[in-house]
Write an enzyme that holds these catalytic residues in place. Structure first.
Site, short mmCIF file in Angstrom:
data_model
loop_
_atom_site.label_atom_id
_atom_site.label_comp_id
_atom_site.label_asym_id
_atom_site.label_seq_id
_atom_site.Cartn_x
_atom_site.Cartn_y
_atom_site.Cartn_z
N ALA A 50 0.81 -1.23 -0.19
CA ALA A 50 0.08 0.14 0.08
C ALA A 50 0.93 1.28 0.00
O ALA A 50 0.48 2.25 0.26
CB ALA A 50 -0.61 0.02 1.15
N GLY A 53 1.14 3.11 -6.02
CA GLY A 53 0.34 2.37 -7.10
C GLY A 53 -1.16 2.14 -6.32
O GLY A 53 -1.69 3.11 -5.78
N GLY A 55 -2.38 0.09 -4.41
CA GLY A 55 -2.70 -0.27 -3.32
C GLY A 55 -2.81 1.24 -2.25
O GLY A 55 -3.59 1.18 -1.48
N SER A 179 -4.46 -10.77 -12.29
CA SER A 179 -4.26 -10.10 -13.68
C SER A 179 -4.99 -10.78 -15.03
O SER A 179 -4.82 -12.27 -14.62
CB SER A 179 -2.94 -9.73 -13.84
OG SER A 179 -2.49 -9.22 -15.39
N TYR A 206 5.77 -14.40 -13.91
CA TYR A 206 4.69 -13.35 -13.69
C TYR A 206 3.31 -13.97 -14.03
O TYR A 206 2.45 -13.88 -13.04
CB TYR A 206 4.98 -12.35 -14.30
CG TYR A 206 4.01 -11.07 -13.98
CD1 TYR A 206 3.96 -10.54 -12.66
CD2 TYR A 206 2.89 -10.90 -14.90
CE1 TYR A 206 2.86 -9.49 -12.24
CE2 TYR A 206 1.80 -9.93 -14.58
CZ TYR A 206 2.07 -9.33 -13.14
OH TYR A 206 0.76 -8.31 -12.90
#
Length: 329
Positions: A50, A53, A55, A179, A206
């Site tokens: 957090a 970005g 977060g 994602s 990823y």
């Protein structure tokens, strides 16, 4: 002749840039925004990753709604500055910082122990921290591939450690940032989640980590059925964040520079996290994958495979060394 070719190339490049700006403008226009009337007073929220970005913006949004927000971050100095900024911009002083590095299982266990000692309830757990994979395979002191442990194994362990508190606080929610890039993970072998077979590629690492996020979401939703705890995953969309900037992967770095033109702002990217944390749908729907604040059907058959989800869960238990006393299901 060369002047003509150069002029044609310049015109083509200009046309491409204009098309990119137009596409980005349309993409941003279509972003769903969560209504502000839904407040979170009396709620405690933990958000990993957090300090920057999406977060950070999700934390700001929930603090503005009155929630008590715990920023779970690796860099305490950076997170402290963010907490001060959020407190100033929202007028909410209940924004706290706790240290958490999801790439370290010891850090995850230490963080969870502190939360269980200090907190009496947990209403929303947002598992958001992540990295883009690096060119070379890197193994942590826990023997786990860096991308997989940061994006998947660390969060898997944290969710398990805090399940008891989430269940005692029900109705409560788990929100997992995944994602649509999971679609590029064509095959997952649960026995080699850490790429021990030598087939490491940064993009594969990823995408596999994001696929595992979704698989665990689906299996955990089954485990938590009837407990009052919902769990959903999401894709924030194409957003410019530090996850691209910090990678030494050329493709990731390229995305960092293209994202401001084609992608969402970080505030827009945070909207689906906020939706799942505050909306009625987020409190009743479970085991689903969301995009743009609604259930998405853009899932591969692989991540919809209940049998594979169970196998990934079991392998993940082994990889993090989940102990009987750490199981709350």
């Amino acid at each position: 002749m060369w002047v003509t070719v150069a002029w044609a190339a310049m015109c083509l490049l200009l046309a491409l840039v204009v098309v990119m700006f137009v596409c980005g403008f349309i993409y941003r226009l279509r972003v769903a925004v969560v209504p502000f009337e839904k407040n979170m007073k009396g709620k405690t929220v933990i958000i990993t990753g957090a300090s920057a970005g999406i977060g950070k913006e999700a934390a700001r949004d929930m603090a503005r709604r009155g929630a008590r927000v715990i920023l779970a971050c690796r860099n305490l100095v950076k997170a402290g500055r963010v907490a001060d900024e959020i407190q100033t911009s929202t007028g909410n002083c209940a924004v706290l910082v706790r240290q958490l590095d999801t790439s370290s299982l010891a850090s995850v266990r230490s963080f969870a122990a502190k939360i269980l000692a200090e907190e009496t309830r947990l209403d929303v757990l947002v598992l958001n921290a992540g990295i883009a994979a690096f060119k070379e395979r890197t193994v942590t002191s826990d023997g786990l591939e860096l991308t997989m442990v940061t994006n998947h194994f660390g969060h898997f362990l944290l969710a398990n450690l805090l399940l008891g508190l989430l269940k005692s606080s029900s109705p409560s929610r788990i929100v997992i940032t995944a994602s649509t890039s999971h679609r590029l993970a064509r095959k997952i072998d649960p026995q080699v989640l850490n790429f021990e077979n030598g087939n490491y590629l940064s993009i594969a690492a990823y995408c596999q980590s994001k696929a595992c996020n979704i698989l665990v979401t689906r299996h955990l939703a089954d485990i938590l059925s009837g407990t009052g705890v919902t769990v959903n995953s999401l894709c924030p969309g194409f957003v410019r964040t530090e996850i691209f900037e910090k990678s030494n992967n050329i493709a990731a770095q390229a995305q960092y520079y293209v994202a401001p033109i084609l992608g969402k702002t970080v505030e827009q990217g945070a909207q689906t996290i906020v939706h799942l944390a505050v909306s009625e749908e987020g409190g009743t729907t479970t085991g689903q994958f969301f995009e743009n604040c609604k259930v998405s059907n853009r899932l591969t058959s692989m991540v919809s495979d209940a049998s594979l989800a169970k196998k990934v869960w079991e392998t993940s238990e082994s990889c993090v060394g989940l102990k009987p006393e750490e199981q709350h299901f």
